[in-house]
Design a protein around this motif. Structure first.
Motif, mmCIF file in Angstrom:
data_model
loop_
_atom_site.group_PDB
_atom_site.id
_atom_site.type_symbol
_atom_site.label_atom_id
_atom_site.label_comp_id
_atom_site.label_asym_id
_atom_site.label_seq_id
_atom_site.Cartn_x
_atom_site.Cartn_y
_atom_site.Cartn_z
ATOM 1 N N ALA A 281 0.883 -1.157 -0.170
ATOM 2 C CA ALA A 281 0.077 0.511 -0.194
ATOM 3 C C ALA A 281 0.788 1.182 -0.024
ATOM 4 O O ALA A 281 0.317 2.137 -0.654
ATOM 5 C CB ALA A 281 -1.270 0.111 1.058
ATOM 6 N N MET A 282 1.780 0.724 0.680
ATOM 7 C CA MET A 282 3.006 1.703 0.734
ATOM 8 C C MET A 282 3.982 2.390 -0.799
ATOM 9 O O MET A 282 3.640 3.427 -1.215
ATOM 10 C CB MET A 282 4.199 2.229 1.471
ATOM 11 C CG MET A 282 3.854 2.657 3.343
ATOM 12 S SD MET A 282 4.541 2.230 4.900
ATOM 13 C CE MET A 282 6.392 1.987 3.575
ATOM 14 N N ALA A 283 3.993 1.379 -1.452
ATOM 15 C CA ALA A 283 4.550 1.046 -2.908
ATOM 16 C C ALA A 283 3.512 2.135 -3.459
ATOM 17 O O ALA A 283 4.082 2.544 -4.519
ATOM 18 C CB ALA A 283 4.734 0.076 -3.142
ATOM 19 N N ALA A 284 2.874 2.017 -2.908
ATOM 20 C CA ALA A 284 0.921 2.171 -4.601
ATOM 21 C C ALA A 284 0.588 3.405 -3.477
ATOM 22 O O ALA A 284 -0.296 3.881 -3.750
ATOM 23 C CB ALA A 284 -0.137 1.209 -4.049
ATOM 24 N N PHE B 202 2.082 2.881 -8.896
ATOM 25 C CA PHE B 202 3.091 1.884 -7.359
ATOM 26 C C PHE B 202 4.459 2.278 -8.001
ATOM 27 O O PHE B 202 4.637 2.565 -9.424
ATOM 28 C CB PHE B 202 2.730 0.898 -7.626
ATOM 29 C CG PHE B 202 2.494 -0.172 -7.941
ATOM 30 C CD1 PHE B 202 4.235 -1.056 -9.154
ATOM 31 C CD2 PHE B 202 1.663 -0.643 -8.940
ATOM 32 C CE1 PHE B 202 4.014 -1.676 -10.028
ATOM 33 C CE2 PHE B 202 1.356 -1.310 -9.907
ATOM 34 C CZ PHE B 202 2.747 -2.187 -10.853
ATOM 35 N N ASP B 203 4.829 2.641 -7.416
ATOM 36 C CA ASP B 203 7.289 2.427 -7.869
ATOM 37 C C ASP B 203 7.391 0.887 -7.940
ATOM 38 O O ASP B 203 7.273 0.548 -6.974
ATOM 39 C CB ASP B 203 7.183 2.777 -5.720
ATOM 40 C CG ASP B 203 8.259 3.196 -6.065
ATOM 41 O OD1 ASP B 203 9.565 2.695 -6.776
ATOM 42 O OD2 ASP B 203 8.583 4.744 -5.918
ATOM 43 N N GLU C 93 -5.204 3.207 0.236
ATOM 44 C CA GLU C 93 -6.283 2.426 1.751
ATOM 45 C C GLU C 93 -6.586 0.741 1.016
ATOM 46 O O GLU C 93 -6.429 0.281 2.459
ATOM 47 C CB GLU C 93 -6.788 3.200 2.288
ATOM 48 C CG GLU C 93 -6.134 4.776 2.931
ATOM 49 C CD GLU C 93 -7.191 5.356 3.715
ATOM 50 O OE1 GLU C 93 -8.494 4.861 3.902
ATOM 51 O OE2 GLU C 93 -6.398 6.558 4.131
ATOM 52 N N HIS C 94 -7.349 1.057 0.033
ATOM 53 C CA HIS C 94 -7.684 -0.325 -0.175
ATOM 54 C C HIS C 94 -7.018 -0.822 -0.324
ATOM 55 O O HIS C 94 -7.339 -2.424 -0.583
ATOM 56 C CB HIS C 94 -8.908 0.061 -1.293
ATOM 57 C CG HIS C 94 -8.332 -0.049 -3.193
ATOM 58 N ND1 HIS C 94 -8.130 2.063 -3.325
ATOM 59 C CD2 HIS C 94 -7.756 -0.182 -3.701
ATOM 60 C CE1 HIS C 94 -7.188 1.967 -4.639
ATOM 61 N NE2 HIS C 94 -6.995 0.226 -4.911
ATOM 62 N N ILE C 95 -5.519 -1.194 -0.980
ATOM 63 C CA ILE C 95 -4.619 -1.965 -0.972
ATOM 64 C C ILE C 95 -4.428 -2.741 0.287
ATOM 65 O O ILE C 95 -4.320 -3.418 0.514
ATOM 66 C CB ILE C 95 -3.810 -1.910 -1.962
ATOM 67 C CG1 ILE C 95 -3.771 -0.899 -3.450
ATOM 68 C CG2 ILE C 95 -2.121 -2.583 -1.592
ATOM 69 C CD1 ILE C 95 -2.791 -1.088 -3.594
ATOM 70 N N GLU C 96 -4.236 -2.029 1.549
ATOM 71 C CA GLU C 96 -3.922 -2.508 2.924
ATOM 72 C C GLU C 96 -5.078 -2.740 3.263
ATOM 73 O O GLU C 96 -4.832 -4.369 4.286
ATOM 74 C CB GLU C 96 -3.911 -0.956 4.070
ATOM 75 C CG GLU C 96 -2.861 -1.988 5.283
ATOM 76 C CD GLU C 96 -2.313 -0.964 5.683
ATOM 77 O OE1 GLU C 96 -2.034 -1.292 7.011
ATOM 78 O OE2 GLU C 96 -1.999 0.157 5.118
ATOM 79 N N SER C 97 -6.444 -2.597 2.945
ATOM 80 C CA SER C 97 -7.683 -2.803 3.493
ATOM 81 C C SER C 97 -8.048 -4.406 2.965
ATOM 82 O O SER C 97 -8.771 -5.211 3.285
ATOM 83 C CB SER C 97 -8.861 -2.133 3.412
ATOM 84 O OG SER C 97 -8.970 -1.468 2.255
ATOM 85 N N ALA C 98 -7.682 -4.686 2.226
ATOM 86 C CA ALA C 98 -8.691 -6.049 0.965
ATOM 87 C C ALA C 98 -7.789 -7.207 1.743
ATOM 88 O O ALA C 98 -6.580 -7.203 1.954
ATOM 89 C CB ALA C 98 -7.739 -5.660 -0.357
#
Length: 171
Positions: A60-63, A125-126, A67-72
C-alpha cells in the motif's frame, strides 16, 4: 451470469468486508487468469498472492498510500516475465509479456466478479519498491496489484463517453 452482463456490471471496488478469501477460490482465480491469451503460448506472467498484513501495508505504501490495497483481504500482484518472453521475441518480448499480464488481470477480475468478489486494478505504484518488497528477480516486472475482497460498496456505473476518433472501421 453471461459475459456481457459481467462486463457491464463489474466495477472497481475499493471497500471490502473483513472476510478472508478461501484459498481454493483464490486458486480458481489464478486458473481463470491462465485462460488469457498469451504470445507464443508462453504465459510469460507470474502471480504473487498476498494476504500477509505487513506485506499488504508495504505494498500500500509502494502504491502511494492507496488505502484499499492495505484493507483488501487478498492482493494478487501480476508480473510480466519479460526475461522469458524476450528469449523468444527479443526486444518485443517486453511488450508481449506486459500484454500477457494485462490480459490475465482482466480475466482474473471477471472471474472474481462472477464469484461475487469485488476487485480493483491498481497500476499506480513505485515499481522498484514493489520489486524489492516481493524480491522479484531481474527480468520480472510488476504490472498490476489487484485488490480483492467481498464488496462493502456498490458503485454506480461510470459514464464512458466515446470521443470522435475512438473507433475507426476500415472496410
Amino acid at each position: 451470469m453471461n459475459l456481457i452482463d459481467a462486463l457491464r456490471s463489474r466495477r472497481s471496488i475499493r471497500r471490502y468486508q473483513p472476510r478472508p478469501i478461501p484459498k481454493d477460490l483464490a486458486a480458481s482465480l489464478i486458473d481463470a487468469a491462465q485462460t488469457a491469451p498469451s504470445a507464443g503460448n508462453l504465459s510469460a506472467r507470474r502471480y504473487i498472492l498476498v494476504s500477509n498484513e505487513s506485506m499488504k501495508r508495504i505494498l500500500a505504501m509502494a502504491a502511494y498510500s492507496q488505502e484499499h490495497i492495505e484493507s483488501a483481504p487478498l492482493l494478487i500482484v501480476i508480473c510480466a516475465d519479460v526475461a522469458a518472453s524476450s528469449i523468444r521475441y527479443g526486444s518485443r518480448g517486453s511488450l508481449y509479456a506486459i500484454q500477457d499480464a494485462d490480459a490475465a488481470a482482466m480475466c482474473l477480475l471477471l472471474a472474481a466478479h462472477d464469484a461475487g468478489l469485488g476487485g480493483c486494478w491498481n497500476g499506480a505504484f513505485d515499481d522498484d519498491l514493489v520489486r524489492e518488497a516481493l524480491a522479484l528477480e531481474d527480468g520480472v516486472l510488476p504490472v498490476a496489484i489487484l485488490s480483492l475482497g467481498w464488496p462493502a460498496e456498490s458503485p454506480a456505473r461510470p459514464e464512458r463517453p466515446r470521443r470522435a476518433g475512438d473507433v475507426r472501421w476500415i472496410d
